[in-house]
Design a protein around this motif. Structure first.
Motif, PDB file in Angstrom:
ATOM      1  N   SER A 160       0.818  -1.223   0.000  1.00  0.00           N
ATOM      2  CA  SER A 160       0.000   0.000   0.000  1.00  0.00           C
ATOM      3  C   SER A 160       0.846   1.265   0.000  1.00  0.00           C
ATOM      4  N   TYR A 161       2.161   1.141  -0.214  1.00  0.00           N
ATOM      5  CA  TYR A 161       3.018   2.333  -0.226  1.00  0.00           C
ATOM      6  C   TYR A 161       2.682   3.224  -1.424  1.00  0.00           C
ATOM      7  N   GLN A 162       2.513   4.532  -1.159  1.00  0.00           N
ATOM      8  CA  GLN A 162       2.295   5.544  -2.205  1.00  0.00           C
ATOM      9  C   GLN A 162       3.415   6.567  -2.143  1.00  0.00           C
ATOM     10  N   ASP A 163       3.945   6.964  -3.327  1.00  0.00           N
ATOM     11  CA  ASP A 163       4.918   8.056  -3.321  1.00  0.00           C
ATOM     12  C   ASP A 163       4.183   9.397  -3.339  1.00  0.00           C
ATOM     13  N   THR A 164       4.910  10.492  -3.408  1.00  0.00           N
ATOM     14  CA  THR A 164       4.293  11.827  -3.319  1.00  0.00           C
ATOM     15  C   THR A 164       3.364  12.122  -4.486  1.00  0.00           C
ATOM     16  N   LYS A 165       3.472  11.398  -5.556  1.00  0.00           N
ATOM     17  CA  LYS A 165       2.587  11.585  -6.709  1.00  0.00           C
ATOM     18  C   LYS A 165       1.363  10.659  -6.648  1.00  0.00           C
ATOM     19  N   GLY A 166       1.256   9.883  -5.580  1.00  0.00           N
ATOM     20  CA  GLY A 166       0.094   9.014  -5.429  1.00  0.00           C
ATOM     21  C   GLY A 166       0.225   7.667  -6.112  1.00  0.00           C
ATOM     22  N   THR A 167       1.426   7.314  -6.554  1.00  0.00           N
ATOM     23  CA  THR A 167       1.620   6.044  -7.259  1.00  0.00           C
ATOM     24  C   THR A 167       1.819   4.904  -6.259  1.00  0.00           C
ATOM     25  N   TYR A 168       1.025   3.829  -6.411  1.00  0.00           N
ATOM     26  CA  TYR A 168       1.226   2.610  -5.625  1.00  0.00           C
ATOM     27  C   TYR A 168       2.311   1.796  -6.320  1.00  0.00           C
ATOM     28  N   LEU A 169       3.549   1.951  -5.848  1.00  0.00           N
ATOM     29  CA  LEU A 169       4.705   1.404  -6.556  1.00  0.00           C
ATOM     30  C   LEU A 169       4.606  -0.110  -6.736  1.00  0.00           C
ATOM     31  N   TYR A 226      11.281  -0.333 -17.411  1.00  0.00           N
ATOM     32  CA  TYR A 226      11.772   0.899 -16.795  1.00  0.00           C
ATOM     33  C   TYR A 226      10.616   1.513 -16.019  1.00  0.00           C
ATOM     34  N   PHE A 227      10.948   2.305 -14.981  1.00  0.00           N
ATOM     35  CA  PHE A 227       9.865   2.897 -14.186  1.00  0.00           C
ATOM     36  C   PHE A 227      10.387   4.142 -13.478  1.00  0.00           C
ATOM     37  N   ASN A 228       9.520   5.160 -13.345  1.00  0.00           N
ATOM     38  CA  ASN A 228       9.840   6.377 -12.595  1.00  0.00           C
ATOM     39  C   ASN A 228       8.956   6.439 -11.352  1.00  0.00           C
ATOM     40  N   TRP A 229       9.561   6.762 -10.214  1.00  0.00           N
ATOM     41  CA  TRP A 229       8.796   6.890  -8.975  1.00  0.00           C
ATOM     42  C   TRP A 229       9.536   7.856  -8.048  1.00  0.00           C
ATOM     43  N   PHE A 230       8.951   8.125  -6.896  1.00  0.00           N
ATOM     44  CA  PHE A 230       9.552   9.048  -5.935  1.00  0.00           C
ATOM     45  C   PHE A 230       9.911   8.277  -4.659  1.00  0.00           C
ATOM     46  N   TRP A 231      11.107   8.589  -4.087  1.00  0.00           N
ATOM     47  CA  TRP A 231      11.623   7.851  -2.930  1.00  0.00           C
ATOM     48  C   TRP A 231      12.527   8.782  -2.121  1.00  0.00           C
ATOM     49  N   THR A 232      12.598   8.552  -0.838  1.00  0.00           N
ATOM     50  CA  THR A 232      13.441   9.401   0.016  1.00  0.00           C
ATOM     51  C   THR A 232      14.910   9.030  -0.151  1.00  0.00           C
ATOM     52  N   LYS A 233      15.786  10.035   0.066  1.00  0.00           N
ATOM     53  CA  LYS A 233      17.222   9.771   0.103  1.00  0.00           C
ATOM     54  C   LYS A 233      17.599   9.290   1.512  1.00  0.00           C
ATOM     55  N   PRO A 234      18.701   8.540   1.607  1.00  0.00           N
ATOM     56  CA  PRO A 234      19.102   8.041   2.934  1.00  0.00           C
ATOM     57  C   PRO A 234      19.349   9.157   3.939  1.00  0.00           C
ATOM     58  N   ASP A 235      19.847  10.307   3.454  1.00  0.00           N
ATOM     59  CA  ASP A 235      20.171  11.407   4.363  1.00  0.00           C
ATOM     60  C   ASP A 235      19.092  12.486   4.394  1.00  0.00           C
ATOM     61  N   GLU A 236      17.973  12.279   3.663  1.00  0.00           N
ATOM     62  CA  GLU A 236      16.875  13.241   3.657  1.00  0.00           C
ATOM     63  C   GLU A 236      15.559  12.469   3.716  1.00  0.00           C
ATOM     64  N   LEU A 237      15.184  12.067   4.881  1.00  0.00           N
ATOM     65  CA  LEU A 237      14.029  11.186   5.044  1.00  0.00           C
ATOM     66  C   LEU A 237      12.700  11.926   4.959  1.00  0.00           C
ATOM     67  N   ASN A 238      12.743  13.259   5.005  1.00  0.00           N
ATOM     68  CA  ASN A 238      11.501  14.032   4.984  1.00  0.00           C
ATOM     69  C   ASN A 238      11.118  14.506   3.587  1.00  0.00           C
ATOM     70  N   LYS A 239      11.889  14.169   2.586  1.00  0.00           N
ATOM     71  CA  LYS A 239      11.605  14.647   1.225  1.00  0.00           C
ATOM     72  C   LYS A 239      11.844  13.524   0.233  1.00  0.00           C
ATOM     73  N   GLU A 240      10.920  13.371  -0.701  1.00  0.00           N
ATOM     74  CA  GLU A 240      11.073  12.349  -1.734  1.00  0.00           C
ATOM     75  C   GLU A 240      11.565  12.990  -3.032  1.00  0.00           C
ATOM     76  N   TYR A 241      12.441  12.265  -3.736  1.00  0.00           N
ATOM     77  CA  TYR A 241      12.996  12.729  -5.006  1.00  0.00           C
ATOM     78  C   TYR A 241      12.641  11.727  -6.102  1.00  0.00           C
ATOM     79  N   GLU A 242      12.532  12.240  -7.313  1.00  0.00           N
ATOM     80  CA  GLU A 242      12.191  11.356  -8.431  1.00  0.00           C
ATOM     81  C   GLU A 242      13.359  10.435  -8.750  1.00  0.00           C
TER      82      GLU A 242
END
Length: 644
Positions: free
Chosen positions: A157-166, A181-197
């Motif tokens: 049930s995980y959703q990224d910031t764009k609402g995609t159920y990965l 191939y696939f594009n999604w949003f995920w947090t960086k190891p050192d920035e857990l409060n922000k997701e990047y494409e």
């Protein structure tokens, strides 16, 4: 005509000479003044030319660099995708090798543990790249070397910031194909409060229904690419001192010819006179691309304040302003050299002008006197040839028109014979019946009166038939108003018996319209086309069809006639409107019917006719045949009488 000819000859003799003298004088005066004015205007236009040429050059450089940036970005993304795919394929090969070598020795969980241990420590892309494994059906994480706390957790049930159920998307995609191939949003190891494409590549591992994947953060990839591009542009030069600069939307230098500026802000240096609003101007202009002028204090090898014209554009998704320009002090150097050259060349040009003008005037006088005499002789010869050609054309047109009418009369006489045969036979039968009754002594006045009425009716029909055909053959034609549907019905009455005789079905689809023009001429054209279709259809053993349709628009009437006789041989399709061209043989065709039809439409009705072979559906069956298209204006013809 003779007075006009004399006037033309006088013009041929004397007008060229007079014109040469006048034109030569005026031209010499004009060229003299033009030369003087050009000398002065060249100085004025030189700046415009210099600016225009350099504007084109700077625009070309920026457009080329922007194009290279976008191309490089596209190519690097392709390379990144290829690298991710290669890495996943390698990981898949490792996993499959471990499975193949141990499937008969170890349990499933033990083999999965071996695969996890083998892939956990692998890194690539400057240590940013790693592999992860998810169960396709449940979304459970099996391996995540960067976030081991996720392992064995259900992320269905995980959703990224764009609402995609990965994981749900992966389940759908990998059910249909092996890898993606696939594009999604995920947090960086050192920035857990922000997701990047991220962009990644996932591949199914068939033995255990999980997939192996990897990815790269777009922002990290672009950071490397930007550094490569800005370094390259900082070293780029064109002409002697042409360079390209790059600023971000905050005014920070990303690329500049003087590398000490890179990484610093535009406002940290005093290099633009009145630079308070320069960043806003640069940014606004770059959003739509264009030119900007300002006073610059940092020209290479010259630190004076100099007017600079700069072309700027933007790479919007990177928030970049890219630009290059040119300095006006270079123009003033060129101007001094150009002035000296113009002064010398102007003196020489004036001398040549006067000498050339005198020579050309004398030469033209001699040539035109000779030509006027030659033209006079040619005029007489041409006049004679025109008169002869006109007489020949008139005779030819008369012969063709007469032949066309005779051919039409032959067709019409056959139609008259067919239309008269039945009523005459009926009258003969009625008369014979009355006579037989009288011979037998059975005199019945009521029966005889009824018979006489029938005879009268048939005689009136014969009379009307004669009127229809005689109207068609009247030589003097008058433009008049008529209904399109009435005209087509008259045509069909004239050919109806011939079509019935050959079992030809005629189908109409008429859009009626009141027309002003020559009715009989249109009837003659339609009869020609219907008779041609009939002649081809009689050769066929299948169902015989002729379609006639009409429609209108604001200006034109369009009539189409088609059949199902198989069409015209493509080798002769472009010749069928030529005079005396026929495929029917000498005994059956004159070869002038279609030619005269085109002549009537073009010369008398200001229209056109064309033909094409078409395939069409009718009553759930496909037919092939020729289609003739007639187009002519609705209200074009003047109210005048002419001889057909």
């Amino acid at each position: 005509m003779k007075d006009n000819e004399k006037e033309i000859l006088r013009i041929i003799k004397y007008l060229p000479v007079a014109l040469i003298l006048i034109i030569s004088s005026l031209l010499t005066y004009f060229l003299y003044n033009q030369n003087i004015n050009q000398f002065h205007s060249e100085n004025q236009k030189l700046e415009e030319k210099y600016i225009s040429l350099n504007k084109d050059l700077t625009k070309f450089q920026i457009e080329k660099i922007k194009s290279n940036i976008l191309y490089e970005k596209k190519e690097q993304i392709k390379n990144l995708k290829k690298e991710l795919q290669n890495q996943v394929n390698n990981a898949h090969n490792i996993a499959y090798s471990l499975y193949k070598n141990n499937k008969d020795k170890l349990a499933r969980e033990e083999i999965i543990s071996l695969i996890k241990d083998a892939l956990r420590e692998i890194r690539f892309n400057e240590n940013r790249g790693y592999f992860f494994i998810y169960d396709i059906s449940s979304g459970r994480n099996i391996l995540h070397p960067i976030k081991p706390n996720l392992e064995n957790k259900d992320l269905w049930s995980y959703q990224d910031t764009k609402g995609t159920y990965l994981l749900q998307e992966m389940n759908k995609i990998l059910q249909a194909k092996e890898a993606t191939y696939f594009n999604w949003f995920w947090t960086k190891p050192d920035e857990l409060n922000k997701e990047y494409e991220k962009i990644g590549f996932f591949k199914k591992f068939e033995p255990y229904d999980f997939f192996i994947g990897t990815g790269e953060y777009i922002v990290d990839f672009e950071k490397q690419l930007k550094q490569k591009i800005t370094r390259s542009i900082s070293d780029f030069r064109y002409k002697e001192d042409g360079y390209v600069f790059i600023l971000d939307f905050d005014g920070n230098y990303l690329s500049y010819y003087n590398k000490k500026y890179i990484g610093k802000n535009l406002f940290d240096f005093d290099i633009v006179a009145g630079q308070e609003n320069i960043l806003k101007k640069l940014k606004d202009k770059a959003m739509t691309s264009g030119y900007l002028s300002y006073q610059h204090k940092d020209k290479p090898f010259n630190k004076n304040t100099i007017k600079k014209i700069t072309y700027v554009d933007s790479v919007k998704d990177w928030n970049w302003i890219i630009g290059t320009g040119f300095y006006m002090d270079d123009f003033y150097k060129d101007l001094e050299i150009k002035k000296k050259y113009l002064e010398e060349s102007n003196k020489l040009a004036l001398q040549k002008l006067f000498i050339g003008s005198i020579f050309v005037t004398l030469l033209l006088l001699f040539i035109f006197i000779y030509l006027s005499r030659l033209l006079e002789k040619k005029f007489y010869n041409y006049k004679k040839s025109i008169e002869k050609q006109m007489n020949d054309n008139i005779k030819k047109d008369n012969i063709l028109a007469q032949q066309s009418k005779l051919a039409a009369m032959g067709e019409m006489l056959g139609n008259i014979a067919h239309q008269w045969r039945q009523p005459l036979s009926t009258v003969s039968t009625i008369v014979s019946g009355i006579r037989l009754h009288r011979e037998l002594g059975n005199k019945d006045e009521d029966l005889e009166n009824e018979s006489f009425l029938k005879i009268k009716k048939h005689i009136e029909y014969l009379s009307n038939t004669i009127d229809d055909f005689s109207n068609f053959f009247k030589p003097n034609k008058l433009a008049k108003e008529f209904q399109l549907e009435d005209m087509i019905n008259k045509t069909l009455q004239l050919v109806e018996n011939q079509l019935v005789k050959e079992n030809i079905i005629l189908i109409k689809e008429i859009q009626n319209k009141k027309i002003y023009g020559f009715e009989n001429e249109l009837i003659q054209v339609l009869i020609n086309l219907i008779n041609n279709a009939r002649d081809e259809l009689v050769k066929s053993d299948e169902k015989k069809l002729i379609f006639i349709s009409s429609k209108k628009n604001d200006k034109n009437i369009i009539i189409k006639i088609k059949d199902n006789a198989g069409g015209v041989n493509p080798l002769i399709l472009d010749r069928i409107f030529e005079p005396y061209f026929s495929t029917k043989g000498d005994s059956k065709g004159t070869g002038i019917g279609l030619f005269m039809s085109e002549e009537i439409l073009v010369k008398h009705l200001n229209g056109s006719i064309s033909v094409e072979n078409i395939n069409y559906d009718f009553e759930e069956k496909v037919y092939k045949g020729a289609q003739f298209t007639i187009i002519f204006p609705i209200n074009h013809f003047e109210s005048k009488e002419y001889l057909s």
